[in-house]
Each structure stands twice: as C-alpha cells, then as structure tokens.
Design a protein around this motif. Structure first.
Motif, PDB file in Angstrom:
ATOM      1  N   VAL A   1       0.778  -0.924  -0.191  1.00  0.00           N
ATOM      2  CA  VAL A   1       0.074  -0.240   0.067  1.00  0.00           C
ATOM      3  C   VAL A   1       0.807   1.346  -0.106  1.00  0.00           C
ATOM      4  O   VAL A   1       0.430   2.224  -0.680  1.00  0.00           O
ATOM      5  CB  VAL A   1      -1.011  -0.058   1.288  1.00  0.00           C
ATOM      6  CG1 VAL A   1      -1.761   1.108   1.283  1.00  0.00           C
ATOM      7  CG2 VAL A   1      -1.873  -1.176   1.186  1.00  0.00           C
ATOM      8  N   GLY A   2       2.094   1.267   0.839  1.00  0.00           N
ATOM      9  CA  GLY A   2       2.782   2.464   0.984  1.00  0.00           C
ATOM     10  C   GLY A   2       3.670   2.567  -0.516  1.00  0.00           C
ATOM     11  O   GLY A   2       3.892   3.859  -0.556  1.00  0.00           O
ATOM     12  N   ARG A   3       3.486   1.750  -1.351  1.00  0.00           N
ATOM     13  CA  ARG A   3       4.110   2.102  -2.548  1.00  0.00           C
ATOM     14  C   ARG A   3       3.138   2.804  -3.517  1.00  0.00           C
ATOM     15  O   ARG A   3       3.295   3.390  -4.781  1.00  0.00           O
ATOM     16  CB  ARG A   3       4.543   0.879  -3.450  1.00  0.00           C
ATOM     17  CG  ARG A   3       5.660   0.402  -2.593  1.00  0.00           C
ATOM     18  CD  ARG A   3       6.187  -0.871  -3.454  1.00  0.00           C
ATOM     19  NE  ARG A   3       7.419  -1.448  -2.611  1.00  0.00           N
ATOM     20  CZ  ARG A   3       7.568  -2.800  -2.744  1.00  0.00           C
ATOM     21  NH1 ARG A   3       7.341  -3.692  -3.752  1.00  0.00           N
ATOM     22  NH2 ARG A   3       8.879  -3.386  -2.203  1.00  0.00           N
ATOM     23  N   THR A   4       1.844   3.135  -3.355  1.00  0.00           N
ATOM     24  CA  THR A   4       0.685   3.754  -4.051  1.00  0.00           C
ATOM     25  C   THR A   4       0.968   5.077  -4.042  1.00  0.00           C
ATOM     26  O   THR A   4       1.558   5.701  -3.458  1.00  0.00           O
ATOM     27  CB  THR A   4      -0.513   3.373  -3.565  1.00  0.00           C
ATOM     28  OG1 THR A   4      -0.801   3.890  -2.361  1.00  0.00           O
ATOM     29  CG2 THR A   4      -0.730   1.693  -3.463  1.00  0.00           C
ATOM     30  N   ASP A   5       0.488   5.651  -5.242  1.00  0.00           N
ATOM     31  CA  ASP A   5       0.440   7.284  -5.283  1.00  0.00           C
ATOM     32  C   ASP A   5      -0.217   7.811  -4.161  1.00  0.00           C
ATOM     33  O   ASP A   5       0.282   8.808  -3.771  1.00  0.00           O
ATOM     34  CB  ASP A   5      -0.079   7.677  -6.570  1.00  0.00           C
ATOM     35  CG  ASP A   5       0.683   7.118  -7.870  1.00  0.00           C
ATOM     36  OD1 ASP A   5       1.985   7.052  -7.651  1.00  0.00           O
ATOM     37  OD2 ASP A   5       0.128   7.089  -9.068  1.00  0.00           O
TER      38      ASP A   5
ATOM     39  N   ARG B   1       1.259  10.820  -1.832  1.00  0.00           N
ATOM     40  CA  ARG B   1       0.672  12.196  -1.925  1.00  0.00           C
ATOM     41  C   ARG B   1       0.273  12.480  -0.535  1.00  0.00           C
ATOM     42  O   ARG B   1       0.210  13.941  -0.299  1.00  0.00           O
ATOM     43  CB  ARG B   1      -0.653  12.435  -2.584  1.00  0.00           C
ATOM     44  CG  ARG B   1       0.043  12.128  -4.253  1.00  0.00           C
ATOM     45  CD  ARG B   1      -1.627  12.609  -5.244  1.00  0.00           C
ATOM     46  NE  ARG B   1      -2.565  11.830  -4.765  1.00  0.00           N
ATOM     47  CZ  ARG B   1      -2.941  10.644  -5.321  1.00  0.00           C
ATOM     48  NH1 ARG B   1      -2.116  10.221  -6.381  1.00  0.00           N
ATOM     49  NH2 ARG B   1      -4.089   9.945  -4.734  1.00  0.00           N
ATOM     50  N   ASN B   2       0.057  11.686   0.452  1.00  0.00           N
ATOM     51  CA  ASN B   2      -0.288  12.019   1.960  1.00  0.00           C
ATOM     52  C   ASN B   2       0.588  11.767   2.843  1.00  0.00           C
ATOM     53  O   ASN B   2       0.896  10.441   3.165  1.00  0.00           O
ATOM     54  CB  ASN B   2      -1.608  10.989   1.987  1.00  0.00           C
ATOM     55  CG  ASN B   2      -2.857  11.561   1.102  1.00  0.00           C
ATOM     56  OD1 ASN B   2      -3.400  12.656   1.327  1.00  0.00           O
ATOM     57  ND2 ASN B   2      -3.071  10.915   0.173  1.00  0.00           N
ATOM     58  N   GLY B   3       1.531  12.641   3.330  1.00  0.00           N
ATOM     59  CA  GLY B   3       2.765  12.230   4.365  1.00  0.00           C
ATOM     60  C   GLY B   3       2.153  11.702   5.547  1.00  0.00           C
ATOM     61  O   GLY B   3       3.097  11.078   6.457  1.00  0.00           O
ATOM     62  N   TRP B   4       0.831  12.092   5.914  1.00  0.00           N
ATOM     63  CA  TRP B   4       0.502  11.624   7.127  1.00  0.00           C
ATOM     64  C   TRP B   4      -0.052   9.957   7.154  1.00  0.00           C
ATOM     65  O   TRP B   4      -0.184   9.513   8.068  1.00  0.00           O
ATOM     66  CB  TRP B   4      -0.714  12.239   7.657  1.00  0.00           C
ATOM     67  CG  TRP B   4      -1.838  12.503   6.605  1.00  0.00           C
ATOM     68  CD1 TRP B   4      -2.088  13.377   5.860  1.00  0.00           C
ATOM     69  CD2 TRP B   4      -2.833  11.290   6.249  1.00  0.00           C
ATOM     70  NE1 TRP B   4      -3.161  12.975   4.883  1.00  0.00           N
ATOM     71  CE2 TRP B   4      -3.808  11.916   5.249  1.00  0.00           C
ATOM     72  CE3 TRP B   4      -3.109  10.080   6.797  1.00  0.00           C
ATOM     73  CZ2 TRP B   4      -4.509  11.255   4.505  1.00  0.00           C
ATOM     74  CZ3 TRP B   4      -4.175   9.383   6.309  1.00  0.00           C
ATOM     75  CH2 TRP B   4      -4.927   9.876   5.067  1.00  0.00           C
TER      76      TRP B   4
ATOM     77  N   LEU C   1       0.063   3.580   8.430  1.00  0.00           N
ATOM     78  CA  LEU C   1       0.627   2.416   7.784  1.00  0.00           C
ATOM     79  C   LEU C   1       1.850   2.145   8.424  1.00  0.00           C
ATOM     80  O   LEU C   1       2.045   1.570   9.447  1.00  0.00           O
ATOM     81  CB  LEU C   1       0.746   2.566   6.253  1.00  0.00           C
ATOM     82  CG  LEU C   1      -0.731   3.158   5.724  1.00  0.00           C
ATOM     83  CD1 LEU C   1      -0.487   3.462   4.139  1.00  0.00           C
ATOM     84  CD2 LEU C   1      -1.675   2.060   5.744  1.00  0.00           C
ATOM     85  N   SER C   2       2.876   2.327   7.616  1.00  0.00           N
ATOM     86  CA  SER C   2       4.211   1.750   8.090  1.00  0.00           C
ATOM     87  C   SER C   2       5.166   2.849   7.288  1.00  0.00           C
ATOM     88  O   SER C   2       4.806   3.796   6.731  1.00  0.00           O
ATOM     89  CB  SER C   2       4.556   0.326   7.665  1.00  0.00           C
ATOM     90  OG  SER C   2       3.962  -0.568   8.466  1.00  0.00           O
TER      91      SER C   2
END
Length: 366
Positions: free
Chosen positions: A176-180, A184-187, A192-193
């Motif tokens: 999930v962390g590799r998605t755009d 786009r959302n630093g928070w 997540l991780s």
C-alpha cells in the motif's frame, strides 16, 4: 599479539532504518497480533455447540453459561476506576451483547492487522488501548503468576515498539505504501508503516517508553504494592471474602442482608454452610444450618446479575455458594426466636466450609 577488529559502519537511510527495525520486531508484531486473534477466534470459530440442530457460539450466546461477559462479573471487585460504569452496563442485556461483540470485532481486526501488517501503526495504537482496558478490568486477577497484569503490561510495551517500527517489508503496508495515494499523503505513514521524521520518532519513542514504565510500575504499585509500600494485594485473588451490609431483622425474626463476594479466586466460590445471629455475649439468638440454607426457595436469593452466566449466589447441597463478584439480597426465614426485640446488639455471622467467617451488625426493621 593483540588482534584488531574493525566493524564497517553502514550508513542507512531513514527508510532502511525503519525497515530493519520492523524486521527485528517482526516476531513481536506477530505474537501480539496472534494473542488478540486467538481471543476473538475462540469465540467466533472454535467454541460451538449443536442445540436443536443449530450451532451456537457458546461464548457469544447470552443464554449460555459460557457467555464471555461472565468474566466481567468475576472481575468487578478489583476493577480500577471503572467499576460503576461496568455495573451499570451489566443491568442492560442489549448493551452487554453489543459490548461483547464490539470487543470481539476489535480484537479480531487488531489481531489480523498486526499479523499481516496492514495499517500496522493504527493497529498497534489500538492494541495499546486494548491492553490498557484489560489492565483496568482484569489486571488484579491471576492466582499463580499475576497472569492478567503480566499480559497487559507486556502488551503495552510490545505494541509501543511495533507502533514505532511499523510493518516493514514483510507486511501488506509495504504494498500500500508504494501507491500514489501514500506518496501524496505524508500522514499515511503514521497509520501504515514506513519512515517517520527522525525527531518525531525520537520523541515518540521516549514518550512510549515513559508510558510503558509508568504503566508497569504504577499499576504494580496500585494493585500489589512492593514499590513504595510493602507487598500487598489491593484486592486478594487467593481467599474469598464476603462483604455484608444492610442486615435487618424483621418483626417475625427473619433476616434480610446484602452480600457481595468482593475478593477471591474467580475459579471457585465461597461456600456458606452456617449462619448465626448472635448477641453481645456471643450467644446464638437465631441459627440457620446448611440444610436450612440449602432448602431456601429461589425467591430468597435476589441476585443483582440474574443471568445464567454471571457470578451469583445460589443454593447448594451443603448451603449457599457465591462466586467472586456475586452480589445479592438474601432473605433468611424466621428461626423461631425473639431476635426482633428492639434495642439488642446483634451481629450476623456467616461461616464458610473452610472455617472462614464474615460478620456485620444487624439492626431491627420493626
């Protein structure tokens, strides 16, 4: 001849540091997740019984003696700060069922999310909350090794570490962390991780460590002492104790009393085999032996929690029993004496099968 050893220093990026930290704590993340998964799955999947051709999950069946909320009534005597809200909630069956399902689903989701590393930090934060709640309700219990306290403080420390580390490469968060959306959302990393700002990680680590230390030492001192006071249990889980109140002798010589098993192991019950009403000289004015107590009608014992799964007082072959947490109004019939005479100093004495006694002053009800 001295041998010189050199250790090559490897410069790691923040992302690599958090990834390494997550790998180090992978086992911790899985264990904490499996603990909650195990609690939920035992109720949802594994403890079923066929009744009239229909499978019932015993721990989630309000009409079953194994309904999981029974543990709440056992735990009430030693609950920290939230006893009144719990006692209030236990008066309403629909609220009890809703609470049990809410807790079960929370355990299930937190457990699975930690095991698979999905929204890992949010799950770890929720895990801290669940462990704090477990401490408030059950922390005083444990007849051998302070079981519930140990589980709760360990869970807080483990979950705090997992919160900082995140899920790392071996997690669904890694995908999930590799998605755009994540970029786009630093928070997103806070839920997540992935890497956190270095300063935030340092401050967060210090705060979580401080909380874990204070939670551990503070709860231990409150429940068991041995920090700034001698070792003592706030509420003992070794021996049963029955608190007596509102003892009233009626005009016909009968006695009404409120009884509460406010200490003792939840795995057993206090067995009352003899009740006496004595005067100031210790002479028995009225007496109810085990056979008389065993023959009391159901209407003579009005349990605050009348459910089949709850801690209750009940008649036995040898007298009356009360599980830890049981609270009831008990009516003893007239014993053919002049106990109701006004102005007499009378004391009601309950005797258990193991010789323990509990007493309270009696008043005349007219």
């Amino acid at each position: 001849m001295a041998t010189a050893y050199s250790i090559e220093e490897e410069q790691l990026s923040p992302a690599a540091c958090f990834s390494l930290l997550a790998i180090v704590l992978l086992g911790t993340r899985f264990v904490q997740g499996f603990i909650f998964w195990g609690g939920a799955s035992r109720r949802l999947i594994y403890d079923y019984q066929d009744t009239a051709g229909i499978d019932h999950a015993l721990k989630l069946d309000f009409q079953s003696a194994g309904f999981v909320a029974g543990k709440l009534t056992h735990a009430l005597p030693g609950t920290l700060w939230i006893q009144a809200p719990l006692e209030w909630a236990l008066q309403y069956p629909d609220l009890i069922v809703l609470s049990v399902w809410f807790w079960t689903i929370a355990e299930l989701l937190v457990g699975l999310f930690l095991i698979f590393g999905f929204v890992t930090r949010l799950a770890a934060f929720a895990s801290i909350g669940l462990n704090v709640a477990l401490m408030l309700i059950f922390g005083w219990m444990g007849s051998t090794c302070l079981d519930e306290w140990t589980m709760a403080v360990s869970g807080v420390a483990m979950s705090g570490a997992v919160y900082l580390a995140g899920g790392g490469r071996i997690s669904l968060d890694n995908m999930v962390g590799r998605t755009d959306w994540a970029w786009r959302n630093g928070w997103a990393n806070w839920l997540l991780s992935g890497p956190l700002p270095t300063r935030s990680a340092r401050v967060g680590g210090a705060l979580l460590a401080a909380f874990a230390v204070l939670f551990t030492v503070g709860s231990y001192n409150i429940l068991f002492g041995a920090v700034v006071s001698p070792l003592h249990a706030r509420v003992t889980f070794h021996k049963h104790h029955i608190a007596l109140s509102n003892v009233v002798v009626s005009s016909d010589g009968g006695v009404t009393l409120d009884a509460y098993v406010d200490a003792g192991p939840d795995t057993g019950a206090a067995y009352i085999i003899d009740v006496r009403l004595i005067d100031a000289e210790g002479n028995a004015v009225s007496h109810w032996d085990g056979a008389t107590l065993a023959a009391l009608p159901d209407t003579s014992i009005q349990n605050l929690y009348p459910y089949v799964w709850a801690s209750r007082f009940r008649t036995e072959k040898i007298g009356i029993s009360g599980n830890t947490g049981a609270k009831a109004r008990i009516v003893l019939p007239a014993a053919g004496s002049d106990a109701s005479q006004p102005g007499r100093d009378l004391v009601l004495v309950l005797e258990a099968i193991n010789g323990a006694t509990w007493r309270a002053a009696a008043s005349s009800g007219g």
